[in-house]
Enzyme design. Structure first.
Site, short mmCIF file in Angstrom:
data_model
loop_
_atom_site.label_atom_id
_atom_site.label_comp_id
_atom_site.label_asym_id
_atom_site.label_seq_id
_atom_site.Cartn_x
_atom_site.Cartn_y
_atom_site.Cartn_z
N LYS A 1 0.84 -1.21 0.00
CA LYS A 1 0.00 0.00 0.00
C LYS A 1 0.87 1.26 0.00
CE LYS A 1 -1.99 -1.21 3.88
NZ LYS A 1 -1.23 -2.47 4.15
N ARG B 1 -9.66 0.00 8.58
CA ARG B 1 -9.11 -1.33 8.82
C ARG B 1 -10.13 -2.25 9.50
NH1 ARG B 1 -3.65 -0.08 8.25
NH2 ARG B 1 -2.31 -1.49 9.33
N ARG C 1 12.23 -5.05 4.43
CA ARG C 1 11.77 -3.66 4.20
C ARG C 1 12.65 -2.68 4.99
NH1 ARG C 1 5.72 -1.85 5.30
NH2 ARG C 1 6.04 -2.97 7.23
N ARG D 1 11.58 -0.78 10.56
CA ARG D 1 10.47 -0.47 11.47
C ARG D 1 10.47 -1.43 12.64
NH1 ARG D 1 5.03 0.44 7.97
NH2 ARG D 1 4.20 -0.85 9.65
P1 AP5 Z 1 4.85 -1.51 1.77
O1 AP5 Z 1 4.48 -0.68 0.60
O2 AP5 Z 1 5.59 -0.87 2.89
O3 AP5 Z 1 3.55 -2.30 2.30
P2 AP5 Z 1 2.31 -1.76 3.13
O4 AP5 Z 1 1.11 -2.49 2.61
O5 AP5 Z 1 2.28 -0.27 3.13
O6 AP5 Z 1 2.72 -2.35 4.53
P3 AP5 Z 1 2.62 -1.73 5.99
O7 AP5 Z 1 3.34 -2.71 6.88
O8 AP5 Z 1 3.05 -0.30 6.03
O9 AP5 Z 1 1.14 -1.83 6.24
P4 AP5 Z 1 0.48 -1.92 7.54
O10 AP5 Z 1 -0.88 -1.77 7.05
O11 AP5 Z 1 0.70 -3.09 8.40
O12 AP5 Z 1 1.20 -0.79 8.42
P5 AP5 Z 1 0.77 0.67 8.75
O13 AP5 Z 1 1.98 1.49 8.72
O14 AP5 Z 1 -0.42 1.08 7.97
O15 AP5 Z 1 5.69 -2.76 1.20
C1 AP5 Z 1 6.24 -3.73 2.07
C2 AP5 Z 1 7.63 -4.15 1.53
O16 AP5 Z 1 7.43 -4.87 0.31
C3 AP5 Z 1 8.56 -2.98 1.19
O17 AP5 Z 1 9.88 -3.34 1.49
C4 AP5 Z 1 8.38 -2.80 -0.34
O18 AP5 Z 1 9.55 -2.27 -0.96
C5 AP5 Z 1 8.12 -4.23 -0.78
N1 AP5 Z 1 7.21 -4.33 -1.93
C6 AP5 Z 1 6.10 -3.56 -2.17
N2 AP5 Z 1 5.49 -3.96 -3.31
C7 AP5 Z 1 6.22 -5.03 -3.77
C8 AP5 Z 1 6.09 -5.89 -4.91
N3 AP5 Z 1 5.07 -5.74 -5.81
N4 AP5 Z 1 7.01 -6.88 -5.07
C9 AP5 Z 1 8.03 -7.03 -4.18
N5 AP5 Z 1 8.23 -6.24 -3.08
C10 AP5 Z 1 7.32 -5.26 -2.89
O19 AP5 Z 1 0.27 0.49 10.27
C11 AP5 Z 1 1.19 0.23 11.32
C12 AP5 Z 1 0.40 -0.06 12.59
O20 AP5 Z 1 -0.39 1.09 12.95
C13 AP5 Z 1 -0.60 -1.21 12.49
O21 AP5 Z 1 0.01 -2.47 12.75
C14 AP5 Z 1 -1.61 -0.82 13.59
O22 AP5 Z 1 -1.09 -1.15 14.88
C15 AP5 Z 1 -1.66 0.69 13.48
N6 AP5 Z 1 -2.72 1.16 12.55
C16 AP5 Z 1 -2.54 1.73 11.33
N7 AP5 Z 1 -3.72 2.03 10.78
C17 AP5 Z 1 -4.67 1.64 11.65
C18 AP5 Z 1 -6.09 1.67 11.64
N8 AP5 Z 1 -6.78 2.15 10.58
N9 AP5 Z 1 -6.75 1.16 12.71
C19 AP5 Z 1 -6.09 0.68 13.78
N10 AP5 Z 1 -4.74 0.62 13.87
C20 AP5 Z 1 -4.04 1.10 12.80
#
Ligand code: AP5
Length: 230
Positions: A14, A89, A128, A161
């Site tokens: 994402k 989410r 990552r 991270r």
């Molecule tokens: P990346 O693009 O970083 O993936 P992502 O889907 O953004 O992953 P996140 O871990 O950031 O998502 P998340 O939803 O768990 O975390 P968030 O920060 O929102 O890609 C991942 C890796 O793969 C990278 O190294 C990239 O280079 C590689 N890659 C990408 N595409 C690729 C491809 N096609 N092929 C190969 N490699 C590829 O949330 C963090 C925390 O915050 C959560 O755990 C939760 O505790 C809290 N939180 C956030 N939002 C909420 C909410 N709405 N409600 C409650 N808690 C929340």
């Protein structure tokens, strides 16, 4: 106003795809994880509360994230719309978003779901790296920076991270994927869900997401199997 919800399990891509979609549509990205990490870094009461959940791989409670995220969405930057990365989410968050948009006669226009099998995601997250200054996303295996350890865009150091440790990643998958499926069902029922195969190279996933925005039919875009994973 154009509102695009970007869905996917942790690590599905994402954060990698959101800036490209934002540029394509001329709207900003609002990323719930970035908002929360900024609050944690600032040491604010919200950040201290959020950190307790994030460090265990749990979702931050709905009432907390809904308030701060919808405040951000009301900001001037998002007046023409936004790419929502990581929100909603849960079904409760999706319903709160619908209500907030409906107050101004708006709605979610597109829900794009990047699907990747869970077993691929743990490995992706171990390699990552994000930049310390702005959270730009890299991968030492599949998407390395031009200069090792430095962000191509702002030169800041690349870091891992804290929630990308394997045990926390597995907890995130176990706890966050079931409610994500509820959110997908919510948008499927509204007829606006498009699913993209996130196992493809980054550029191809991006092309499929852009095609999905243009497509009129809620259907699988790209070669993946519907329901193939997350
Ligand atoms: P990346 O693009 O970083 O993936 P992502 O889907 O953004 O992953 P996140 O871990 O950031 O998502 P998340 O939803 O768990 O975390 P968030 O920060 O929102 O890609 C991942 C890796 O793969 C990278 O190294 C990239 O280079 C590689 N890659 C990408 N595409 C690729 C491809 N096609 N092929 C190969 N490699 C590829 O949330 C963090 C925390 O915050 C959560 O755990 C939760 O505790 C809290 N939180 C956030 N939002 C909420 C909410 N709405 N409600 C409650 N808690 C929340």
């Amino acid at each position: 106003m154009t509102v695009v919800v970007l869905l996917g399990a942790p690590g599905a891509g994402k954060g990698t795809q959101a800036p490209m979609l934002a540029e394509h549509l001329g709207v900003p990205v609002l990323a719930s994880g970035d908002l929360l990490r900024a609050a944690v870094a600032a040491g604010s009461p919200l950040g201290r509360e959020a950190d307790r959940y994030m460090s265990r791989g749990q979702l931050v409670p709905d009432h907390t994230i809904v308030r701060i995220f919808l405040d951000q969405l009301k900001g001037a930057d998002a007046a023409t719309g936004a790419i929502l990365d990581g929100f909603p989410r849960t079904r409760a968050q999706a319903e709160a978003l619908d209500r907030a948009l409906a107050e101004h006669g708006d709605r979610v226009d597109h829900a794009l779901y990047i699907e990747v099998p869970l077993e691929d995601l743990v490995e992706r997250m171990a390699s990552r790296r994000i930049c310390a200054a702005n959270g730009h996303v890299y991968n030492v295996a599949t998407n390395p920076p031009q200069v090792a350890g430095r962000c191509d865009l702002d030169g800041s150091p690349l870091v891992q991270r804290p929630d990308d440790q394997e045990a926390t990643v597995r907890a995130r998958m176990a706890q966050q994927v079931p409610p994500l499926e509820d959110v997908a069902d919510h948008y499927r029922a509204a007829g606006i869900l498009r699913t993209v195969d996130g196992r493809q190279p980054i550029e191809e996933v991006g092309a499929d997401l852009v095609a999905a925005l243009a497509s009129g039919d809620p259907a699988q875009v790209g070669p993946g199997e519907p329901g193939s994973g997350s």
